[in-house]
Design an enzyme around this catalytic site. Sequence first.
Site, PDB file in Angstrom:
ATOM      1  N   SER A 285       0.805  -1.217   0.000  1.00 40.80           N
ATOM      2  CA  SER A 285       0.000   0.000   0.000  1.00 40.80           C
ATOM      3  C   SER A 285       0.840   1.270   0.000  1.00 40.80           C
ATOM      4  O   SER A 285       0.372   2.326  -0.415  1.00 40.80           O
ATOM      5  CB  SER A 285      -0.955   0.010   1.198  1.00 40.80           C
ATOM      6  OG  SER A 285      -1.946  -0.976   1.044  1.00 40.80           O
ATOM      7  N   HIS A 345       1.102   4.242   4.695  1.00 38.91           N
ATOM      8  CA  HIS A 345       0.219   4.880   3.710  1.00 38.91           C
ATOM      9  C   HIS A 345       0.598   6.349   3.534  1.00 38.91           C
ATOM     10  O   HIS A 345       0.747   6.838   2.404  1.00 38.91           O
ATOM     11  CB  HIS A 345      -1.237   4.794   4.164  1.00 38.91           C
ATOM     12  CG  HIS A 345      -1.787   3.406   4.157  1.00 38.91           C
ATOM     13  ND1 HIS A 345      -3.126   3.129   4.389  1.00 38.91           N
ATOM     14  CD2 HIS A 345      -1.193   2.212   3.930  1.00 38.91           C
ATOM     15  CE1 HIS A 345      -3.331   1.833   4.315  1.00 38.91           C
ATOM     16  NE2 HIS A 345      -2.169   1.247   4.046  1.00 38.91           N
TER      17      HIS A 345
END
Length: 422
Positions: A285, A345
Site C-alpha cells: 500500500s 500509507h
Amino acid sequence: MSTVSTFCPGELEKDGRGLLILKKINIERVGETELVMYPDLSKMSGAGDQQIEVPISHQQNRYYRTIFEKYDKDRDGLINICELRDLIESAEYEHDIPSHVVKQIHKLADIDNNRKIDFDEFVEMLNNPEFEFAFGRYMNRFIQMTIPPRRPTSETVTDGIYEEEYTCYPPAVGMIIISLIEIIFFCVDEAAERNSTKSTSGPIANLFIYSPYRRSQAWRFITYMFVHVGAFHLVINLLVQILLGIPLEMVHKWWRVLIVYFAGVLAGSLATSITDPTVRLAGASGGVYSLITAHISTILMNWDEMTYPGLQLFVYLIVIAADVGTAIYNRYVLDVGQHIGYVAHLAGAVAGLLVGLNVLRNLEVTQRERVIWWASFIIFFSLMGTAIIWNFAWPSFWPPYEMYVVNGNQNNQSKPNGFSYN
C-alpha cells in the site's frame, strides 16, 4: 546561409480586367546563397493609375482597421514609407524585401500621389493580387480567423494536450509485472502451507517481510511489498495499483512510474521503522498510495494541458480524505484494533507526490514549476536521507534480536502484537 535580395522581374500576366498580376516569384540557389527575385513593379504600366474595387465585409473592415492602426505609429491616419516597411517586415520576411521594392509598393498603392497611404488605399493594397507576395499572409490569417478548419473525419479529436499523450507504445507493463510477481509469491506461500499468508509464516514471507529485528537485511525495506496478509489484502492492492498505474504508464512510461512506486514502498518502511520501531510490515500500500499522489503531482504540473484538472484533483483528494477519515474514525472513535500501517500509507503518499513532481513528465515547463521541482527534490531527499541515517546510525533505537526470539520464533503461527500490514 546568406540571403541576397535582387530586383528582377518575375512572371506577370493580365487578368480579365487587364490588371497585371504576379504569377510567381523565382527563387534560385547559388552555392550557399539564396537569390530571391521580386517582380519589377516599375514595369507595371498604369498599375498606379488603376483603382481596384474590392468589396469588403464589415468583419474584414475591422480586421484591416486593426492592422492599419497598429502600424500607423504617428497616429495621423496615414501610412508612410517607414511604417509600410515595418508592416512588411513584421512577419517571417524579416529583411528579405529590399527598400526599393517597399518604395515601389508604396508608390503604386498611393493612388492620390500625396506620398501617404490612407485607409482606403491600404485596404486596396492588401487585396491587390499584384502585392500578394508581400501581404498574402494577412488575408490568409483573416481566413483562418473567420473560417473554422475542417477536421478530418478519420481523426480522433481529444480534449487536451495531456490526453493526446496517451499511448500503448511502449506497452504499459510495469504494474502488470509487479502484480504477477506478487501473485506468484502469494501462491508459493499458500502452496507451502495452507493459510500461511494469514499469519505471514510462509517461506516467502519469512524471507521478504520487513522486520525491525532484521534491519541489517536491507532488502526487506523493499521486498515487504511482495508479502500480503490473506487474499483480500492482495486483491485490493492489485486492483488499485493496476487501475492507477497503467494510465500513468501510458503517458509517463513504465520506468518513471516504477520509480515513483518503489519510492513509496521504501518511504513506507523507513517511516514505519521510525514511528513504530517494534512493528513488522507487509503489503504494497505504500506503493499504491504513491500512485494516487503521483496523479495529483501530474495534475499540478500539467494543469493547463489537461481537461478538467480541477475535477480530477477533487476526485483524488476525496479518495485520500475518505481513507484518512476512516482511519481516524476506526482508531479513535470505534477503537478498532486493526493492524493497518497508516504511517506507511502516509509516507508512501508523500513520496509519490514529491517524486512524481520530479520524475513524471511535465509537458510545458514554466518558471513556477521549476521552483516547485527544486523544492520537491530538496524536501524528498532531505526526508529520505534523515530516515536512512536514523536507521543505520542509531541501532539502539530498535529492540534487539533477542526480544524477537522471546516474543515469537521465526515460524510463529499467529500474528504478534507488533504486526502491521498496509
